[in-house]
Design a protein around this motif. Sequence first.
Motif, PDB file in Angstrom:
ATOM      1  N   TYR A   1      -5.236   8.192   1.854  1.00 27.59           N
ATOM      2  CA  TYR A   1      -4.230   7.575   2.822  1.00 27.59           C
ATOM      3  C   TYR A   1      -3.618   6.136   2.411  1.00 27.59           C
ATOM      4  O   TYR A   1      -3.453   5.283   3.319  1.00 27.59           O
ATOM      5  CB  TYR A   1      -4.909   7.401   4.313  1.00 27.59           C
ATOM      6  CG  TYR A   1      -5.398   8.809   4.712  1.00 27.59           C
ATOM      7  CD1 TYR A   1      -4.473   9.291   5.488  1.00 27.59           C
ATOM      8  CD2 TYR A   1      -6.765   9.111   4.672  1.00 27.59           C
ATOM      9  CE1 TYR A   1      -4.930  10.660   6.310  1.00 27.59           C
ATOM     10  CE2 TYR A   1      -7.134  10.460   5.271  1.00 27.59           C
ATOM     11  CZ  TYR A   1      -6.327  11.129   6.054  1.00 27.59           C
ATOM     12  OH  TYR A   1      -6.669  12.038   6.517  1.00 27.59           O
ATOM     13  N   LYS A   2      -3.517   5.989   1.198  1.00 27.16           N
ATOM     14  CA  LYS A   2      -3.160   4.978   0.380  1.00 27.16           C
ATOM     15  C   LYS A   2      -1.833   4.276   0.927  1.00 27.16           C
ATOM     16  O   LYS A   2      -1.369   3.098   1.072  1.00 27.16           O
ATOM     17  CB  LYS A   2      -3.212   4.703  -1.177  1.00 27.16           C
ATOM     18  CG  LYS A   2      -2.400   6.003  -1.600  1.00 27.16           C
ATOM     19  CD  LYS A   2      -2.720   5.960  -3.051  1.00 27.16           C
ATOM     20  CE  LYS A   2      -1.896   7.023  -3.921  1.00 27.16           C
ATOM     21  NZ  LYS A   2      -2.280   7.142  -5.201  1.00 27.16           N
ATOM     22  N   SER A   3      -0.797   5.277   1.349  1.00 23.27           N
ATOM     23  CA  SER A   3       0.513   4.745   1.862  1.00 23.27           C
ATOM     24  C   SER A   3       0.587   4.721   3.256  1.00 23.27           C
ATOM     25  O   SER A   3       1.587   4.116   3.751  1.00 23.27           O
ATOM     26  CB  SER A   3       1.476   5.887   1.395  1.00 23.27           C
ATOM     27  OG  SER A   3       1.726   5.531  -0.170  1.00 23.27           O
TER      28      SER A   3
ATOM     29  N   PRO B 122      -6.646   1.707  -3.295  1.00 26.98           N
ATOM     30  CA  PRO B 122      -5.324   1.036  -3.198  1.00 26.98           C
ATOM     31  C   PRO B 122      -4.730   1.054  -1.877  1.00 26.98           C
ATOM     32  O   PRO B 122      -4.730   2.267  -1.243  1.00 26.98           O
ATOM     33  CB  PRO B 122      -4.490   1.472  -4.391  1.00 26.98           C
ATOM     34  CG  PRO B 122      -5.438   2.173  -5.457  1.00 26.98           C
ATOM     35  CD  PRO B 122      -6.564   2.737  -4.566  1.00 26.98           C
ATOM     36  N   VAL B 123      -4.155   0.085  -1.369  1.00 26.98           N
ATOM     37  CA  VAL B 123      -3.386   0.340  -0.100  1.00 26.98           C
ATOM     38  C   VAL B 123      -2.046  -0.307  -0.448  1.00 26.98           C
ATOM     39  O   VAL B 123      -1.933  -1.174  -0.688  1.00 26.98           O
ATOM     40  CB  VAL B 123      -4.114  -0.668   0.855  1.00 26.98           C
ATOM     41  CG1 VAL B 123      -3.240  -0.654   2.192  1.00 26.98           C
ATOM     42  CG2 VAL B 123      -5.473  -0.241   1.191  1.00 26.98           C
ATOM     43  N   HIS B 124      -1.059   0.854  -0.213  1.00 24.22           N
ATOM     44  CA  HIS B 124       0.158   0.281  -0.632  1.00 24.22           C
ATOM     45  C   HIS B 124       0.997  -0.038   0.488  1.00 24.22           C
ATOM     46  O   HIS B 124       1.140   0.300   1.717  1.00 24.22           O
ATOM     47  CB  HIS B 124       1.037   1.526  -1.227  1.00 24.22           C
ATOM     48  CG  HIS B 124       0.255   2.175  -2.535  1.00 24.22           C
ATOM     49  ND1 HIS B 124      -0.175   1.349  -3.525  1.00 24.22           N
ATOM     50  CD2 HIS B 124       0.313   3.157  -3.042  1.00 24.22           C
ATOM     51  CE1 HIS B 124      -0.558   1.914  -4.488  1.00 24.22           C
ATOM     52  NE2 HIS B 124      -0.295   3.060  -4.229  1.00 24.22           N
ATOM     53  N   GLN B 125       1.762  -1.214   0.414  1.00 19.34           N
ATOM     54  CA  GLN B 125       2.741  -1.571   1.413  1.00 19.34           C
ATOM     55  C   GLN B 125       3.896  -1.276   0.996  1.00 19.34           C
ATOM     56  O   GLN B 125       4.869  -1.887   0.406  1.00 19.34           O
ATOM     57  CB  GLN B 125       2.649  -3.343   1.444  1.00 19.34           C
ATOM     58  CG  GLN B 125       1.484  -4.069   1.617  1.00 19.34           C
ATOM     59  CD  GLN B 125       0.831  -3.994   3.246  1.00 19.34           C
ATOM     60  OE1 GLN B 125       2.034  -3.805   4.033  1.00 19.34           O
ATOM     61  NE2 GLN B 125      -0.066  -4.462   3.488  1.00 19.34           N
TER      62      GLN B 125
ATOM     63  N   SER C 181       8.681  11.978   1.295  1.00 18.60           N
ATOM     64  CA  SER C 181       8.111  11.129   0.507  1.00 18.60           C
ATOM     65  C   SER C 181       7.806   9.776   0.853  1.00 18.60           C
ATOM     66  O   SER C 181       8.878   9.213   1.331  1.00 18.60           O
ATOM     67  CB  SER C 181       8.783  11.261  -0.851  1.00 18.60           C
ATOM     68  OG  SER C 181       8.297  10.007  -1.782  1.00 18.60           O
ATOM     69  N   PRO C 182       6.587   9.228   0.810  1.00 16.58           N
ATOM     70  CA  PRO C 182       6.434   7.907   1.111  1.00 16.58           C
ATOM     71  C   PRO C 182       7.196   6.817   0.125  1.00 16.58           C
ATOM     72  O   PRO C 182       7.222   5.633   0.638  1.00 16.58           O
ATOM     73  CB  PRO C 182       5.189   7.509   1.052  1.00 16.58           C
ATOM     74  CG  PRO C 182       4.463   8.557   0.024  1.00 16.58           C
ATOM     75  CD  PRO C 182       5.539   9.817   0.246  1.00 16.58           C
TER      76      PRO C 182
ATOM     77  N   SER D  68       0.252  14.068   6.103  1.00 15.57           N
ATOM     78  CA  SER D  68       0.685  15.009   4.953  1.00 15.57           C
ATOM     79  C   SER D  68       2.080  14.280   4.583  1.00 15.57           C
ATOM     80  O   SER D  68       3.200  14.656   5.319  1.00 15.57           O
ATOM     81  CB  SER D  68       0.843  16.280   5.641  1.00 15.57           C
ATOM     82  OG  SER D  68       1.373  17.279   4.411  1.00 15.57           O
ATOM     83  N   PHE D  69       2.314  13.814   3.558  1.00 18.08           N
ATOM     84  CA  PHE D  69       3.414  13.410   2.658  1.00 18.08           C
ATOM     85  C   PHE D  69       3.833  14.271   1.911  1.00 18.08           C
ATOM     86  O   PHE D  69       3.408  15.463   1.367  1.00 18.08           O
ATOM     87  CB  PHE D  69       3.190  12.122   2.104  1.00 18.08           C
ATOM     88  CG  PHE D  69       3.118  10.720   2.923  1.00 18.08           C
ATOM     89  CD1 PHE D  69       4.107  10.579   4.038  1.00 18.08           C
ATOM     90  CD2 PHE D  69       2.172   9.693   2.948  1.00 18.08           C
ATOM     91  CE1 PHE D  69       4.287   9.415   4.878  1.00 18.08           C
ATOM     92  CE2 PHE D  69       2.140   8.761   3.717  1.00 18.08           C
ATOM     93  CZ  PHE D  69       3.192   8.595   4.698  1.00 18.08           C
TER      94      PHE D  69
END
Length: 764
Positions: free
Chosen positions: A62-64, A396-399, A528-529, A562-563
């Motif tokens: 769930y990084k995004s 990783p946690v993406h901003q 797409s994120p 779900s991306f």
Amino acid sequence: MSEVPGLDTVSAALGHPDTPQPYAELGMADDEYARVREILGRRPTAAELAIYSVMWSEHCSYKSSKVHLRQFGEKAPESDALLVGMGQNAGVVDVGDGRAVTFKIESHNHPSYVEPHQGAATGVGGIVRDILTMGARPVAVMDALRFGPADADDTARVLPGVVSGISFYGNCLGLPNIGGELGFDAGYLDNPLVNALCVGVMRHEDIKLAEAPGPGNKVVLFGATTGPDGIGGASVLASANFDEESHTKRPSVQVGDPFMEKLLIECSLELYGKDLVVGIQDLGAAGVSCATTELAAGGTGGMEIQLERVPLRDHRLTPEEILMSESQERMMAIVDPGKMESFLAVCEKWGILAAEIGEVTDVSEEEAERGGRLVMTWHGQTIVDMPPRTASDEAPVHQRPYARPESQDTLQADDAAKLPRPENDGELREQVLRVLGAPGVGDPSWVTQQYDSYVGGDTVVSAPHDSGMIRISDDSYRGVALSTDGNGRHTRLDPYTGTQLAYAEAFRNVAATGARPLAVTNCLNFGSPEDPGVMWQFAETTRGLADACRTLGTPVTGGNVSFYNQTGESPINPTPVVGVLGVVDDVRKRLRSGFESDNATVMLLGTTRPEFSGSAWADTVHGHLGGLPPQVDLAAEAALGEVLAEAAEQGLAASAHDLSDGGLAVALAESALRGGKGVRVNLDGDAFTALFSESGARALVEVAPENAASVRLLAERHGVPVTDLGTVGGDVLAVGHPDGAVEVALSDLRASYEAALPALMGGM
């Protein structure tokens, strides 16, 4: 050369010189690979790279989405019912009398496009095991499905396979399918949505968690053997855009065996009942990688695994392939050494293969600070030496950047109010039939008749009624009701409001059966994120759902994101599917949606406004999408829910049906068809608005004449407007209005309602 697969390719020396590694092919970005090297202080082994690649995939980490999902916890309402919240395999809520219910919905979208039957079947199997790992007996399933245009060639390929997969797996397990949704839209062509929900029942003391406490406890893998199916499924399929060749990626799709899963369920429940399990985790996405890292991270932080002990059905598999395999029907248990003999005896009784593959270890204070220590060997050679929490909890946690698309203003300005309306009663009648027969509105029986909805004997209400309802025990009349809802058109127009409308509809559907909504799960389906416009939709969706749940006091217990549901540059309409669970004290007082009795009074609860944007009428009659979705009034939804629940408890209502897709026209037609009884109503104002508006917080109730005054008083006490519409009876739907009348025979309604899907599916 060694005869042991993979032994020559593994880095025995953890300080191996720099050589290229295929991290990009495994879905890892440059900075993510660099972060792995920083964590380890060296080049990762092939096995470690495999673990990090799947555990840091979008599907698993769930990084995004994490930065937005946190709102569900930060804004969570206080709830005495919540026993286990987000972070475990599924949420658990107290339903009274010492019993608890666990439920969750997840996606299997991408695998179901590639191989529809197995993709959908293993989606059911996976969500059932999530419920099983909480210590519960799975008791029912549901599904929320979206496909491309009903007449599209690829829909004819995907839809029958998805339905057969759901039916095959659920029916073989003996789990009733008690409801769900079916929708069609051009945006889902090549991007079907297959969201599966399962609900399970347990006592409070039965709750199990994914943790590995107690150094010296054994790690046991039990269930099916491990094969090459599903390798890379989580990191490849769920994190990739689709193209015309995507449906050829069958090796990445898991293969399910529901008969093995049924044995695994019964075996696991007996193990729980005999207190032979300390911790438990299923093997779904990311397989052994996920089970070992998450169990270790949830316990002492230490674990040693001898990977060669994993039972294989293909002995050519390398260590990396074993770690990434998503073979189904497998579980991992943490077992006290003193109970191993009893554990193995239960597995043998059920014909379940079990293998001790390692043990829980203690870690030093320094190792704990680094995230624990997971060690794996392969025939005596160390192939993994890593901190498990860095894979499971510290991805990783993406901003991700997000921005409201410039096109949103143009879209919202294109209001459906400008669309041509029917000019006379003949056109009004024709449009009622047309909307009623639209594939996403009409009879879903072509799908639902392939499911067993009553196996087990505890189903109280099932499709096509507003919610599924199931009795939770043999010694009580207490039950739970469940509904899933989502409307991609509304969410495309305004993600914040559209999501709240989806939540409100599921809330209303549960209330319409007489239950009181208690908790929420969700499956958030987006493009797409990496697209700022998609991420804006996602941010608004999570904000909308978190705010709505806080307002109405229903905590989010878990769910799924779900991306990458898009083809090329074209994402699907944002489609958050919201599942609401409610509790009913006495299932004998449940309400169904079909008219029950001649001469009964039909009432409309709620307020109707001229709201047509994103409606089934605008979509079906004009192919139009634009404007702003209907307003949301959560206070009105709560008040309506109380009226419906109290009317059911007091025996004042004979039936109830919420108003949603198609508005009053479809609600009246469905109630008439489901009950086999006509209805005559009279409208005071504009017939078109009354029939096709999709204003929220509205429901039909059927009331015996002697109870009508009591229902009016009940509604008045809760501030819910009431309109007397007419009377049940006859064999027509007759609508009178100030300028004329529309009359449609039930036979004509039925012909339109039931014709679409069988015709499109060629009678299959």
